[in-house]
Design a protein around this motif. Sequence first.
Motif, short mmCIF file in Angstrom:
data_model
loop_
_atom_site.label_atom_id
_atom_site.label_comp_id
_atom_site.label_asym_id
_atom_site.label_seq_id
_atom_site.Cartn_x
_atom_site.Cartn_y
_atom_site.Cartn_z
N LYS A 201 0.84 -1.20 0.00
CA LYS A 201 0.00 0.00 0.00
C LYS A 201 0.88 1.25 0.00
N ASP A 202 0.49 2.21 -0.85
CA ASP A 202 1.13 3.52 -0.87
C ASP A 202 0.44 4.43 0.16
N ARG A 203 1.21 5.37 0.69
CA ARG A 203 0.59 6.38 1.54
C ARG A 203 1.48 7.62 1.55
N VAL A 204 0.86 8.76 1.79
CA VAL A 204 1.58 10.03 1.91
C VAL A 204 1.51 10.46 3.36
N ILE A 205 2.66 10.80 3.93
CA ILE A 205 2.69 11.19 5.33
C ILE A 205 3.46 12.51 5.47
N PRO A 206 3.15 13.28 6.51
CA PRO A 206 3.90 14.52 6.74
C PRO A 206 5.27 14.24 7.35
N ILE A 207 6.18 15.17 7.17
CA ILE A 207 7.49 15.11 7.81
C ILE A 207 7.79 16.47 8.39
N GLY A 208 8.38 16.51 9.56
CA GLY A 208 8.64 17.76 10.26
C GLY A 208 9.68 18.63 9.57
N LYS A 209 9.63 19.92 9.91
CA LYS A 209 10.55 20.88 9.30
C LYS A 209 12.01 20.52 9.59
N ARG A 210 12.29 20.12 10.83
CA ARG A 210 13.69 19.85 11.19
C ARG A 210 14.21 18.64 10.43
N ALA A 211 13.42 17.57 10.37
CA ALA A 211 13.85 16.38 9.63
C ALA A 211 14.05 16.71 8.16
N LEU A 212 13.14 17.49 7.60
CA LEU A 212 13.25 17.86 6.19
C LEU A 212 14.50 18.71 5.95
N SER A 213 14.84 19.56 6.91
CA SER A 213 16.05 20.38 6.80
C SER A 213 17.30 19.51 6.78
N TRP A 214 17.33 18.47 7.62
CA TRP A 214 18.49 17.58 7.65
C TRP A 214 18.59 16.77 6.37
N ILE A 215 17.46 16.37 5.80
CA ILE A 215 17.50 15.68 4.51
C ILE A 215 18.06 16.60 3.43
N THR A 216 17.66 17.86 3.47
CA THR A 216 18.16 18.83 2.49
C THR A 216 19.66 19.02 2.64
N VAL A 217 20.13 19.14 3.88
CA VAL A 217 21.57 19.28 4.12
C VAL A 217 22.31 18.06 3.61
N TYR A 218 21.75 16.87 3.87
CA TYR A 218 22.38 15.63 3.42
C TYR A 218 22.48 15.59 1.89
N ILE A 219 21.38 15.96 1.20
CA ILE A 219 21.37 15.91 -0.26
C ILE A 219 22.37 16.92 -0.84
N GLU A 220 22.41 18.11 -0.24
CA GLU A 220 23.22 19.18 -0.82
C GLU A 220 24.70 19.07 -0.47
N SER A 221 25.02 18.49 0.70
CA SER A 221 26.42 18.54 1.13
C SER A 221 27.10 17.18 1.27
N ALA A 222 26.34 16.11 1.39
CA ALA A 222 26.97 14.81 1.69
C ALA A 222 26.69 13.75 0.64
N ARG A 223 25.50 13.73 0.09
CA ARG A 223 25.12 12.63 -0.80
C ARG A 223 25.99 12.56 -2.05
N GLY A 224 26.34 13.72 -2.58
CA GLY A 224 27.17 13.75 -3.77
C GLY A 224 28.52 13.09 -3.57
N GLU A 225 29.11 13.25 -2.36
CA GLU A 225 30.40 12.62 -2.07
C GLU A 225 30.27 11.10 -1.98
N LEU A 226 29.09 10.61 -1.54
CA LEU A 226 28.90 9.17 -1.40
C LEU A 226 28.55 8.52 -2.73
N LEU A 227 28.00 9.27 -3.66
CA LEU A 227 27.51 8.70 -4.91
C LEU A 227 28.63 8.14 -5.80
N CYS A 228 29.81 8.76 -5.73
CA CYS A 228 30.92 8.32 -6.58
C CYS A 228 30.55 8.42 -8.06
N ASN A 229 29.91 9.54 -8.43
CA ASN A 229 29.54 9.81 -9.84
C ASN A 229 28.61 8.75 -10.43
N GLN A 230 27.78 8.14 -9.60
CA GLN A 230 26.81 7.16 -10.09
C GLN A 230 25.41 7.74 -10.04
#
Length: 348
Positions: A201-230
């Motif tokens: 089953k699919d569902r849509v759920i809310p996520i808090g501002k703080r958690a969303l901010s940490w996801i944004t920080v992770y995507i913008e500053s850390a995820r690219g280094e882990l991807l290894c150009n993949q």
Amino acid sequence: MSRKRPRKPIQPVDDATDKHGFQHFINIHVEDLRTRNYSELTIDNRHKYIRRFALWCLARGIGRPNEITKPILERFQRHLYQHRTEADKPLSFRSQYAHLSSLRAWFKWLARKNYLLFNPASELDLPKIGHRLPKAVLTAEEAEAVLAQPDIAEPLGVRDRAILETFYSTGMRRSELANLRIDDIDTERRTLMIREGKGKKDRVIPIGKRALSWITVYIESARGELLCNQAEPILFITNEGEPISPDSLTEYVRRYIDASGIGKKGSCHLFRHTMATLMLEHGADIRYIQAMLGHAKLTTTEIYTQVSIRKLRQIHELTHPADHERDASHPDELKATSDDEGGPDEDA
């Protein structure tokens, strides 16, 4: 694209070319479950439990499913009850129930497909299992202590902080978080799309501002280094650029809980319990909690009303007469009386 590690081949229990043997019917059943869109976890568990039963039968000279009778199934049920693990512990009734319910479903399917003349498991009594309370639930202060453990100076630490914040904010299951894709995040609406959660089953759920901010920080500053150009659509990845497995999530979260020194044990599901309990204690309606957790039945969610003790304690303090009618039998009154009478003279 996501890369899945190849599974180790499972040794067949007997000759799969035998049209009346266990392995032949196990294979047909597994294929039938896939065509009916059962989850791989359900299929794996069903296969595992039926296979164990087949091996138990073969060790006792029972070579085919059509030889199975209710007394044989009851013997296997007693075997499960008496079985001891390598740590010399018995199987829990929940584990016994999982074994037997898989067998009952398999024999029902065999009879419905006319592979058997009758269903020997139709009247098999399953063990009674109750609704158990979670072993531990974090307070808000304890949750913050765990969240502070990752080293956010490192890319993996930023990733892990985002993972912990997501678990704490949403209460999602570890498999749901492991399958979360970047395009499942709606930053404008502050929601997450969980695709094919439990029960497909699919569902849509809310996520808090703080958690969303940490996801944004992770995507913008850390995820690219882990991807290894993949190219990888899955949100949370390893240091090799591959999707994190649910088992790895369990290990990471358990390590941070232990390192926090709060004295409680648990892993990913501990945050699921904590989110539900704390939201209930702060006034959330139980039906909203049901929607967040993705429970099909409200009775499953209601267990958290038993864990959420704060409001019950407040009502008890406000209404129970023993907390309002203070007399000499109250410890505070007895202590006050003793103090008034005085003890030995200090100057004596």
